[in-house]
Design a protein around this motif. Structure first.
Motif, PDB file in Angstrom:
ATOM      1  N   GLY B 210     -29.358 -15.685 -28.670  1.00  0.00           N
ATOM      2  CA  GLY B 210     -28.709 -15.189 -27.745  1.00  0.00           C
ATOM      3  C   GLY B 210     -26.912 -15.913 -28.206  1.00  0.00           C
ATOM      4  O   GLY B 210     -26.430 -16.095 -27.654  1.00  0.00           O
ATOM      5  N   ALA B 211     -26.572 -15.577 -29.458  1.00  0.00           N
ATOM      6  CA  ALA B 211     -25.804 -15.473 -29.821  1.00  0.00           C
ATOM      7  C   ALA B 211     -24.303 -14.665 -29.255  1.00  0.00           C
ATOM      8  O   ALA B 211     -25.249 -13.640 -28.934  1.00  0.00           O
ATOM      9  CB  ALA B 211     -25.580 -15.703 -31.483  1.00  0.00           C
ATOM     10  N   VAL B 212     -23.423 -14.838 -29.826  1.00  0.00           N
ATOM     11  CA  VAL B 212     -22.556 -13.430 -28.713  1.00  0.00           C
ATOM     12  C   VAL B 212     -21.098 -13.697 -29.906  1.00  0.00           C
ATOM     13  O   VAL B 212     -20.972 -14.471 -30.715  1.00  0.00           O
ATOM     14  CB  VAL B 212     -21.748 -14.546 -27.632  1.00  0.00           C
ATOM     15  N   GLY B 213     -20.310 -12.801 -29.743  1.00  0.00           N
ATOM     16  CA  GLY B 213     -19.035 -12.530 -30.101  1.00  0.00           C
ATOM     17  C   GLY B 213     -18.918 -12.248 -32.117  1.00  0.00           C
ATOM     18  O   GLY B 213     -19.936 -11.877 -32.353  1.00  0.00           O
ATOM     19  N   PRO B 214     -18.093 -12.800 -32.447  1.00  0.00           N
ATOM     20  CA  PRO B 214     -18.476 -12.772 -34.070  1.00  0.00           C
ATOM     21  C   PRO B 214     -18.974 -12.809 -34.878  1.00  0.00           C
ATOM     22  O   PRO B 214     -19.442 -12.571 -36.165  1.00  0.00           O
ATOM     23  CB  PRO B 214     -16.839 -13.471 -34.476  1.00  0.00           C
ATOM     24  N   THR B 321     -19.041 -19.592 -21.164  1.00  0.00           N
ATOM     25  CA  THR B 321     -18.970 -19.576 -22.351  1.00  0.00           C
ATOM     26  C   THR B 321     -18.912 -18.832 -23.827  1.00  0.00           C
ATOM     27  O   THR B 321     -20.181 -20.164 -23.618  1.00  0.00           O
ATOM     28  CB  THR B 321     -17.763 -21.318 -22.391  1.00  0.00           C
ATOM     29  N   PRO B 322     -18.271 -18.505 -24.627  1.00  0.00           N
ATOM     30  CA  PRO B 322     -18.813 -18.054 -25.946  1.00  0.00           C
ATOM     31  C   PRO B 322     -19.488 -19.033 -26.546  1.00  0.00           C
ATOM     32  O   PRO B 322     -20.247 -19.317 -27.390  1.00  0.00           O
ATOM     33  CB  PRO B 322     -18.068 -17.105 -26.232  1.00  0.00           C
ATOM     34  N   SER B 323     -18.889 -20.686 -26.796  1.00  0.00           N
ATOM     35  CA  SER B 323     -19.053 -21.494 -27.210  1.00  0.00           C
ATOM     36  C   SER B 323     -20.174 -21.983 -26.907  1.00  0.00           C
ATOM     37  O   SER B 323     -20.789 -22.309 -27.970  1.00  0.00           O
ATOM     38  CB  SER B 323     -17.778 -22.657 -27.613  1.00  0.00           C
ATOM     39  N   ILE B 349     -18.403 -21.221 -36.266  1.00  0.00           N
ATOM     40  CA  ILE B 349     -18.565 -20.193 -34.943  1.00  0.00           C
ATOM     41  C   ILE B 349     -17.315 -19.847 -34.560  1.00  0.00           C
ATOM     42  O   ILE B 349     -17.276 -19.809 -33.096  1.00  0.00           O
ATOM     43  CB  ILE B 349     -19.690 -20.929 -33.748  1.00  0.00           C
ATOM     44  N   ASP B 350     -16.825 -20.759 -34.888  1.00  0.00           N
ATOM     45  CA  ASP B 350     -14.556 -20.950 -33.941  1.00  0.00           C
ATOM     46  C   ASP B 350     -15.385 -21.754 -33.215  1.00  0.00           C
ATOM     47  O   ASP B 350     -14.863 -21.069 -31.088  1.00  0.00           O
ATOM     48  CB  ASP B 350     -14.256 -19.814 -33.978  1.00  0.00           C
TER      49      ASP B 350
END
Lengths: 299, 374
Positions: B210-214, B321-323, B349-350
């Motif tokens: 379930g990773a998200v974003g960049p 939150t995305p992190s 992963i910022d």
């Protein structure tokens, strides 16, 4: 310029990391942090200055004590940002132990949410006794910047609307000795500007002032004082007199038809809510008794 | 013999503290344990103590980098509860502010990467140029980080013709900066050598955890809330969802740099098509209902849940939150890689925390500590 060697170690516990980013940005050459002989180091053992951002939570407290122990003398501690000064917006958070100064001695506070890099560099320069020539454009603040507050004592009616909408409990309303104090703690403020938006008389304004560093956070207050009015019945102070005048003016503007009621309105508003309730209740009680009497007679 | 490598929690360069315990054998990471809580502030509890309006300032302070998108997502969810229709001009203005934020967030991240790779010149160049966006945001909103520009029912400040001109002027320089960064990633050099085939996250695993974003887009999955579930004015603007297939640190870097071009395009389009009219409307009374809202933060999908009981104080607010979502992907990336790459992978992963030099290795059997470099 003095070449006193300053090595800063940054410590963060419970904050939003906005201040950490500002410290990171201080490394940009235009802020001339390097000219002051300041460097940012990566372990507390190498450092003699501790820059704390954020408030301290349960988990961070022990780590902070450890970092402080490892610090080289003279062990200077700087609290960057409002969470580090007073817990800021997180003051009611359950895991928060306290601002850093409850755990280690703090020498310098740099309020702001977050403080601009300019404010941080300038505060460090001031503490070192050095002076920066702040000529370039970016040292000034743009129009609409939300900085330190300013009261217009003429306009403020002491209604306390600002304290109601404040997002971080930074504004207090204190009634004492026939005076009302509206007190803003700008070391707790989030500089959101809600108070400015909500003030019914535009008495409160966020100025462009951003150099707020201080070594005594008890000084970080802005206070406005207004006279209170006495109740005509119990003679206790209950409301600022300016607020009553403002309310009457507003009512007369809105309800111009009832201009002849002005005197009556003024009389009524000079009685405190407590006494007013008593009067109304006496009347109600009489009415109740009368109706009860009628009922019993009929039955 | 396996060793435990501890990273953090207090590390100096950027962002928040978090402790990683890596189980290492023959310099290879075999397992990861993440310990959170060093930045815990009890925010979800605080949300239920203040009014909807006051909570805007609190939502903003969840993260000091993607602060704007938190207020946007919170405001959108609260607008559902109060049944408000945001004016057209405000929807476009929101896109402009949020893309400016994405730009400064991605550049900051590149600065951190350059710092990690000891590319000091690139670091200074990125950070110096990035200050122009910070100055611009301060000029537009009144604060460098916590702009508090989104409000329930619209935005708080308008963009005039004079301000638009200044935005376009800054964007021109940012385009040059992005060109330069992309050039660094195209030619051979430290940025390619040290990041290629490091911290690989295959497409299937990225989807599983379930990773998200960049982080997800760097593994070749075309997923972006701005396109999948358009909010603000994103449905009316033309932009590309950037993906790279390799799934390594380099791919994630390329995704972020290429996204800056898309952000610039979005801002230019939004400024060109900016509708006239009001910038905010007064919200109504909160209804008794629950609402979920989401938005694409610079780090990925951000989710807000609000339950209202009809009063002006929310009954429950939950934030994802995305992190947090990417932390699980991080475990997968670290597993099997060498320990020297750990910091680089964690940064890739910022995260809203970045770990650095304070690494100690403890021998499990002897409890002897040593530094990573020794």
């Amino acid at each position: 310029m003095t070449k006193k060697k300053i090595a800063i170690y940054r410590f963060m516990s419970a904050g939003c990391n906005g201040c950490d980013v500002q410290i990171f940005e201080c490394l940009v050459p235009r802020y001339k942090l390097g000219d002051l002989g300041v460097e940012v180091v990566f372990t507390p053992e190498e450092a003699n200055v501790l820059a704390i951002t954020g408030s301290i939570n349960v988990k961070g407290a022990e780590e902070l004590k450890m970092a402080y122990r490892k610090l080289k003398s003279p062990k200077i501690v700087i609290a960057v940002g409002n969470c580090a000064a007073t817990k800021g917006i997180f003051s009611k958070g359950y895991p928060i132990v306290g601002p850093p100064d409850r755990i280690v001695p703090v020498n310098l506070y740099i309020p702001g949410c977050p403080p601009r890099p300019q404010a941080i560099v300038s505060a460090i320069a001031k503490a070192l006794g050095a002076s920066l020539d702040e000529k370039e454009d970016y040292w000034s603040t743009p129009e609409g910047f939300r900085g330190k507050h300013k009261f217009d004592a003429e306009k403020c009616i002491g209604c306390g609307a600002c304290a109601q909408v404040c997002s971080s409990d930074a504004i207090e309303v204190i009634d004492e000795d026939g005076k009302r104090l509206v007190r803003i703690n700008y070391a707790q403020c989030t500089f959101c500007g809600f108070c400015q938006d909500e003030c019914p008389t535009q008495a409160i304004r966020l100025t462009k002032e951003y150099h707020l560093s201080t070594d005594d956070k008890k000084m970080a207050y802005i206070v406005n004082e207004v006279e209170m009015l006495r109740c005509r019945i119990c003679s206790s102070y209950y409301v600022p007199s300016k607020q009553i005048r403002w309310a009457i003016k507003r009512i007369m503007e809105k309800a111009a038809v009832y201009r002849d009621l002005r005197k009556e309105l003024e009389d009524a508003m000079q009685i405190c809510p407590e006494c007013r309730r008593k009067i109304v209740n006496i009347r109600n009680a009489k009415r109740l008794l009368a109706s009860l009497a009628i009922k019993t007679r009929v039955s | 013999m396996p060793e435990i490598v501890r990273i953090g929690p207090y590390k100096p360069q950027l962002l928040e503290p978090e402790r990683f315990e890596l189980l290492v054998e023959n310099n290879k990471i075999i397992d990861v344990n993440i310990e959170l809580g060093y930045v815990h502030r009890g925010i979800e509890d605080l949300f239920t103590k203040r009014t909807y309006m006051q909570n805007l300032a609190l939502a903003e302070r969840i993260c000091g980098i993607c602060s704007g998108v938190h207020t946007l997502c919170y405001a959108q969810t609260a607008e559902g509860i109060m049944d408000v229709e945001v004016p057209d001009r405000a929807r476009y203005l929101r896109c402009i502010y949020m893309e400016l934020e994405r730009l400064h967030s991605h550049y900051l991240w590149f600065g951190v990467l350059a710092h990690t790779l000891h590319e000091h010149e690139v670091f200074l160049k990125v950070m110096t140029e990035r200050e122009r966006i910070q100055d611009l945001l301060e000029y537009l909103t009144g604060n460098r980080i916590n702009y508090l520009i989104n409000t329930i029912g619209g935005v708080r400040r308008d963009i005039t013709a004079k301000k638009a001109e200044r935005i376009l002027e800054v964007l021109k320089d940012m385009k040059n900066l992005s060109d330069y960064l992309l050039m660094l990633l195209d030619r051979d050099g430290a940025f390619v050598e040290k990041t290629k085939e490091v911290g690989i996250l295959p497409r299937s695993i990225a989807l599983d955890v379930g990773a998200v974003g960049p982080t997800l887009r760097g593994s070749g999955v075309k997923s972006d809330i701005r396109r999948d579930d358009p909010y603000a004015a994103y449905g009316e603007l033309d932009f590309e969802v950037v993906t790279e297939d390799e799934g390594d640190v380099l791919a994630r870097t390329r995704v972020r740099v290429r996204e800056t071009f898309e952000s610039i395009r979005i801002i230019e389009q939004a400024l060109e098509n900016l509708p006239e009219g009001e910038i905010s409307v007064k919200p109504g009374e909160p209804l008794e209902k629950e609402e979920i809202g989401r938005a694409e933060a610079p780090r990925g999908e951000l989710i807000y849940y609000i339950r209202s009981n009809g009063t002006n104080i929310p009954e429950r607010v939950k934030v994802r939150t995305p992190s947090f979502a990417n932390n699980f992907a991080l475990t997968e990336m670290l597993r099997g890689d060498i320990v020297q790459n750990a910091r680089l992978i964690i940064e890739s992963i910022d995260p809203c925390f970045a770990c650095t030099d304070r690494i100690t290795i403890i021998d499990v059997n002897t409890e002897r500590k040593r530094g990573l470099e020794s």
